[in-house]
Structure formats: C-alpha cells, structure tokens
Motif scaffolding. Structure first.
Motif, mmCIF file in Angstrom:
data_model
loop_
_atom_site.group_PDB
_atom_site.id
_atom_site.type_symbol
_atom_site.label_atom_id
_atom_site.label_comp_id
_atom_site.label_asym_id
_atom_site.label_seq_id
_atom_site.Cartn_x
_atom_site.Cartn_y
_atom_site.Cartn_z
ATOM 1 N N MET A 132 0.837 -1.203 0.000
ATOM 2 C CA MET A 132 0.000 0.000 0.000
ATOM 3 C C MET A 132 0.870 1.250 0.000
ATOM 4 O O MET A 132 0.613 2.209 -0.741
ATOM 5 C CB MET A 132 -0.937 -0.010 1.206
ATOM 6 C CG MET A 132 -1.855 1.206 1.287
ATOM 7 S SD MET A 132 -2.955 1.347 -0.151
ATOM 8 C CE MET A 132 -4.100 0.009 0.197
ATOM 9 N N LEU A 138 0.888 4.055 -3.015
ATOM 10 C CA LEU A 138 0.595 5.472 -2.798
ATOM 11 C C LEU A 138 1.763 6.345 -3.238
ATOM 12 O O LEU A 138 1.564 7.449 -3.768
ATOM 13 C CB LEU A 138 0.279 5.720 -1.322
ATOM 14 C CG LEU A 138 -1.034 5.116 -0.807
ATOM 15 C CD1 LEU A 138 -1.178 5.346 0.697
ATOM 16 C CD2 LEU A 138 -2.225 5.711 -1.536
ATOM 17 N N LEU A 158 -5.387 11.425 0.707
ATOM 18 C CA LEU A 158 -5.933 10.142 1.150
ATOM 19 C C LEU A 158 -7.248 10.397 1.864
ATOM 20 O O LEU A 158 -7.291 11.023 2.928
ATOM 21 C CB LEU A 158 -4.936 9.442 2.081
ATOM 22 C CG LEU A 158 -5.363 8.067 2.620
ATOM 23 C CD1 LEU A 158 -5.539 7.074 1.477
ATOM 24 C CD2 LEU A 158 -4.344 7.548 3.632
ATOM 25 N N ARG A 186 -9.654 7.917 2.787
ATOM 26 C CA ARG A 186 -9.904 6.946 3.850
ATOM 27 C C ARG A 186 -9.263 5.615 3.483
ATOM 28 O O ARG A 186 -9.021 5.313 2.301
ATOM 29 C CB ARG A 186 -11.402 6.747 4.085
ATOM 30 C CG ARG A 186 -12.183 6.325 2.851
ATOM 31 C CD ARG A 186 -13.654 6.176 3.170
ATOM 32 N NE ARG A 186 -14.438 5.942 1.949
ATOM 33 C CZ ARG A 186 -15.741 5.756 1.933
ATOM 34 N NH1 ARG A 186 -16.424 5.771 3.070
ATOM 35 N NH2 ARG A 186 -16.392 5.558 0.800
ATOM 36 N N GLU A 187 -8.978 4.812 4.500
ATOM 37 C CA GLU A 187 -8.513 3.437 4.343
ATOM 38 C C GLU A 187 -9.503 2.515 5.037
ATOM 39 O O GLU A 187 -10.025 2.857 6.103
ATOM 40 C CB GLU A 187 -7.119 3.255 4.952
ATOM 41 C CG GLU A 187 -5.992 3.822 4.110
ATOM 42 C CD GLU A 187 -4.625 3.476 4.685
ATOM 43 O OE1 GLU A 187 -3.718 3.160 3.911
ATOM 44 O OE2 GLU A 187 -4.483 3.521 5.920
ATOM 45 N N LYS A 247 -5.822 -3.873 3.395
ATOM 46 C CA LYS A 247 -6.541 -2.607 3.330
ATOM 47 C C LYS A 247 -6.723 -2.163 1.888
ATOM 48 O O LYS A 247 -5.929 -2.506 1.007
ATOM 49 C CB LYS A 247 -5.791 -1.513 4.104
ATOM 50 C CG LYS A 247 -5.742 -1.717 5.599
ATOM 51 C CD LYS A 247 -5.022 -0.555 6.265
ATOM 52 C CE LYS A 247 -4.992 -0.723 7.780
ATOM 53 N NZ LYS A 247 -4.302 0.425 8.435
ATOM 54 N N ALA A 253 -7.449 1.634 -0.148
ATOM 55 C CA ALA A 253 -7.319 3.078 0.072
ATOM 56 C C ALA A 253 -8.112 3.826 -0.996
ATOM 57 O O ALA A 253 -8.119 3.434 -2.174
ATOM 58 C CB ALA A 253 -5.863 3.509 0.036
#
Length: 619
Positions: free
Chosen positions: A124, A128, A144, A146-147, A160, A162
């Motif tokens: 992740m 990103l 960002l 939310r995760e 997760k 994102a």
C-alpha cells in the motif's frame, strides 16, 4: 468481516456433539467401543468441518465494475512500475482528471471487476508513492480520503484498500466551480452558517458572522435576507480550505483554489418568495442546501423550499443548524421529522445521517450518483460542531456534468443569461449572469435582447470577472460579470440574453407548456394570470387556452398556451417552467414556441410602467 456469531453457534454445536458421543461410548467395552467411535468421529469431523466452512465463508465484498468513462479508477496495486508502464499510468490519470473536470478518485487494492482484494501495508505504501509520482507528472496533488480493512478470509492477514482524491493544481483560473443554493425558513441560520464557512470564524451567538453577507441596511437591522448574495469557499489541490481567514480578497482565494464552492444565499421569508424562485431558476445551481433550525424543526417556508428544489430537480442536502441551543432529544426529534418528510410518497428520498468523516465521504459519492440520497448534517455555527464534516463533504462533492457534456456545450454558439445589471463608476454598464453555452472572450462582439419591440442590439464585451477576479475566457456553465462600456443601461433588463450574431434566436409572446397544477384554490382556466419563471425569465402571463380541457384542478395535467402581457422573451424548447400566483402553483416544461416576426400585439405593452414598478419592488 467474519461473522463471529456463526462461529459461536458452531462451537456450541461441537460441544453438544462431543458430550453425546462421550456418553454413548462410556457404557461399552474398550475394544468394542473404539471402532464405532472412530468411524463416527471421522464422519462427525467431516460434517463439522463442512458446517464450519459454510458458516465461516462470507462472500467477498464488491464495488460496481469499473466504468471506462468517468473519473473513478480501480487499481489492484502500483508497485515499482517500469518506465513504460509509468508513462501509461500517467496518461491514464490525465484522462480520468479530464473526465472529472480536474478531479479523479483512485481506489487502490481493488480489481477492475470491483472485487475488494486489499493490499498489505508495504504494498500500500509503495502504491501510494507511485500514485503521488503520477500526480506530480500531470500537475496534481493527492489526498488520502480513507482506508478500510478487507478481511473476508480468516486465513489471510488483514489487508486494506485506500480511497485517494487526485486534484489538479490550479492554473490560469481553470478551477472547478460548483454553485450551491442555500434555502430554508427565515431565522434558520442560513446567512450565519455561510458567514462561518467563508470567513473562517465562529459566530458569537448573536449573528456577528452574517453581517458581511448583507447588502442592505434593512437586512442588517432586521437580520433577514431580502436579496440574493454570493459567497465563495475554496479548496486547494490538497483538499485544504481556502477562505477569507487567510486570504484578504476574492482574487487571492481564486488563485489558491482548485475547487470553488459558490453559495447563493436566498431569502427565507415568504414575502420574498419571488426573489428566491428567481435565484433557483436563473442561477442554475448544481446543488441546494436546505437549512433547518433544530429548535423550531420543519416550519414556515421549509416545505415550500424543499418542493421548489425537487420541482426543478436540484439535488438537495440538509443542514440542521443551532444544535448548541437544544438538547440531544430535540435534535433527534427534528431529524426524525425530516426523515419522515423525505420518505413520504411525494419525496421518495433516502435520508443519510452524517456522523463521521467516513460518512461524509460516502455521502458525497452516493449523493452525486443517486438523486434519491439526501445527506443530513447536524451542526452549530457557534460551537463549530460537525462543520468539519460539511467541509469534507463539499471538498469531495463531484460535479454533475462530465467533461464530454461540458465540451458539447462549449461547441455551441455563445449564449449568456442576464441576471443582474449594474452601473460601476469608471467602468460603465456591467451585467452579471451565467454562460449557458459556448465560449465568451474579452473583446467579443455579441447581440443583446429581446427589446420591448422584439429586436436585438449589438454590443462589445469589454472585460470579464469571475468571483470578483479578472478572467479572459468564460466557458459554458460558468457565472461571471461582463463590462459593456458605455452601453445604455436603460436598454437592458433582467431576462435578456447575450448571444452570438450568428445565432437566429427564437423570441415569442406566446408559447405552449406541458404542466401539472400542484395547487389551486378553485379552478385554473382560460383568462387566469400567473407569474411565469423560465430560467432567467420572469414575467406575468395570461392563460390563452387549455388543450382538450376547459379547466384544471389540483393535480391535473394539460398542455396550456400562455401569452406574456408585457414584452416578448427568448425561451428554449424543453426548458423547465414554474408558475405561481398567490397560492396557485404549477410546474412543467416549454413544449412549443410560437414565434412572431413583428412586435407583440398591443396587450403586451399595456401597464408597462405599473409592471416596472412591481418588478423594482420585488428586489
């Protein structure tokens, strides 16, 4: 997530099964009981394992499949791409930004078919980082949003997904501009809420925050808005708020913002309803915010304003204000009143109470995708409660039209609606309004009309301003003011249009509209007079006839022929129409235009001075 209740049920079943087999084996000999117990144990374990797997296996969560068009992109992962792959990804991001008019949303950890796979923490972070490099390549920033954890398989580690907002850095004033009409009953806190949002300072509980929004002395004295005012709230490429708390002028806000929210503050008192309807029909708002006071609930013009927004098909969200004055029970009662109102058969809305940042993100996305979703915020302009949630919502709120629709409008001939007229010292005559179609540039030559005798006059556009800052090019859907130099102001009026000389505009004194009568005290028939609102046009019209009927009652539909009583107007086929007179109300659309080559007949010119005085009093 795994259903723990299912596991508890399986565990208790296993315990009971073990107790039963123990008691049956306890009575026999050791050798005789061993073999049957093993067979029974193997079968039991197989059955138990199947039952356990059935209960423990929850279906993997899905998003809708990725669409080829639009500004939403799914990516499983973006880990160490090759240079060729990176260039392809950057081009793809540029396309998504163009589709979203400067904004795109990336879902990381999601397959193209919508399956939420998720990524480990290391993948992740790498994804990103790659997305940030892609954004820098195309001149954008990422935020960002939310995760979320995806844990639908207990054998895997927690993964997760994102959700990331990508927004272009502002350049040459090409920021995304959304217009939000602010509705609600008198004294519900509309102007105070806008003052807090745009000035960046909380209210003192006595209306200090709203003073900068008022335009007239009597508004300051009474605390009630009677005219239409505009306030701006900006968001930069990183999603941070840009308002007057850090910027001295509107020009500084425009220069720093990638996205602009223009609030149209409308009047709440019933005697200014004409002005409120004009603001809704003329300024073409993208969304409407209905402000409801928590301590008074649904009162006064609240229902009427909600009905107006729904009749004009403007998506609406609700802000319950003044929660600092009420107990929690009173706020809950007001929210329940709103939920009952929104779910009635006439509304058919789905209320969505926003209580967390995650709710605000979900509400913004679903609100733009579905017209039936209605987010509800409970906030205070004094304590500042939940104001951050409203800002998150406005920051993420996407435009209703995509880039293709915008391009199609820009390819058409220029058409600018005149909503306001000013005389500015050292500048001359200035008109304010919205560019419905085409592109308008400084120095462009247009024609304005129709005049009282149905003609159009030539003029030249001097300078252009958007949100009080200079602008060289105006594009379809944008609101602005145009300086017309020494053009005679007395020849202009609200409801006129500035169009390209190549256009052959159809003007009419009579037109036909397909309508539905929402309410009438008696019957609606030939000879009735109503005030008709079509876009920026507002004029009294007489009913010349009803097709196939002698009269209309509440709830009935018909095709009606109207005739303007004063002067001809420029209308478009299919334009939304709203008419009223006293308690009479109706909606519909323009179905047929009846053009005339010569000036309107004499009834159009009767009582000209009286009608002018009436229009002046309305503002």
């Amino acid at each position: 997530m795994v259903d723990l209740s299912g596991n508890d049920a399986v565990s208790s079943g296993l315990a009971r099964h073990g107790q039963g087999s123990g008691s049956s084996s306890g009575g026999g000999g050791k050798k005789a009981s061993k073999k049957p117990r093993n067979r029974r144990g193997k079968r039991g374990r197989r059955k138990r394992n199947k039952k356990h797997n059935r209960n423990n296996r929850t279906p993997p969560p899905y998003f809708p499949p990725e669409a080829e068009e639009g500004n939403i992109e799914y990516k499983l992962k973006l880990v160490n791409p090759t240079q060729y792959r990176f260039e392809h990804l950057a081009t793809q991001l540029k396309w998504r930004l163009q589709e979203g008019r400067g904004e795109a949303v990336y879902q990381i950890g999601v397959e193209d078919n919508g399956l939420l796979v998720g990524l480990a923490e290391a993948d992740m972070k790498a994804s990103l980082k790659t997305l940030r490099r892609m954004a820098e390549r195309v001149g954008a920033d990422i935020t960002l949003l939310r995760e979320r954890e995806v844990d639908y398989d207990s054998d895997r580690n927690t993964r997760k997904i994102a959700e990331v907002l990508v927004r272009k850095v502002p350049d040459d004033q090409q920021f995304l501009d959304l217009r939000v009409a602010v509705l609600g009953n008198v004294d519900s806190g509309k102007s105070t809420l806008l003052g807090v949002l745009t000035q960046g300072e909380l209210d003192n509980g006595r209306g200090r925050a709203r003073l900068n929004l008022f335009r007239h002395l009597h508004e300051i004295q009474t605390g009630r808005t009677s005219s239409i005012s505009f306030e701006i709230l900006g968001f930069n490429s990183k999603g941070e708020v840009v308002n007057y708390s850090e910027s001295r002028t509107a020009e500084e806000i425009c220069e720093s913002s990638s996205k602009m929210i223009t609030f149209i503050d409308l009047a709440g008192h019933h005697k200014y309803l004409k002005t409120t309807i004009f603001g809704l029909t003329s300024y073409c708002p993208d969304f409407a915010m209905l402000v409801v006071s928590a301590n008074t609930g649904i009162a006064g013009t609240t229902r009427e304003h909600l009905g107006l927004a729904m009749a004009l098909k403007v998506p609406i969200f609700i802000a319950v204000s003044k929660v600092d004055l009420c107990s929690g029970g009173t706020v809950d009662r007001t929210v329940r009143q709103l939920e009952r109102l929104l779910t009635q058969p006439g509304c058919n809305k789905v209320p969505l109470l926003v209580a967390s940042p995650d709710d605000a993100v979900t509400a913004a996305q679903q609100f733009a995708q579905s017209a039936c979703i209605t987010p509800i915020f409970t906030l205070s302009s004094v304590s500042g409660k939940s104001l951050d949630l409203l800002k998150v919502f406005l920051n993420i709120l996407p435009p209703l039209s995509n880039s293709k629709e915008q391009e199609e409008l820009m390819q058409q001939l220029t058409e600018f609606q005149v909503d306001e007229i000013y005389s500015v010292p050292d500048v001359g005559t200035v008109v304010g309004g919205t560019l419905y179609s085409g592109v308008c540039r400084e120095g462009e030559r247009l024609v304005v009309g129709p005049t009282d005798d149905g003609h159009f006059l030539r003029l030249k556009v001097g300078s252009i301003q958007r949100n009080r800052s200079a602008c060289r090019v105006l594009r379809a859907g944008q609101a602005a003011t145009l300086a017309l130099g020494n053009f005679d102001r007395s020849l202009l009026r609200k409801g006129m249009v500035l169009v390209s000389p190549r256009m052959n505009p159809t003007i009419c004194c009579q037109f036909e509209a397909a309508i539905v009568l929402l309410f009438h005290a008696k019957t609606f028939r030939r000879g009735s007079q109503v005030t008709v609102h079509v876009g920026n046009v507002r004029q009294t019209a007489t009913v010349e006839g009803l097709h196939g009927k002698e009269e209309l009652r509440t709830g009935e539909r018909a095709v009606v022929r109207f005739r303007f009583i004063k002067h001809p107007e420029y209308l478009r086929l299919g334009a939304k129409l709203l008419f009223r007179e006293g308690v009479t109300k109706g909606i519909g659309h323009v179905a047929r235009l009846l053009p005339h080559p010569s000036p309107c007949p004499s009834p159009c010119h009767q009582d000209q001075n009286a009608d002018q005085n009436q229009n002046l009093q309305g503002h």
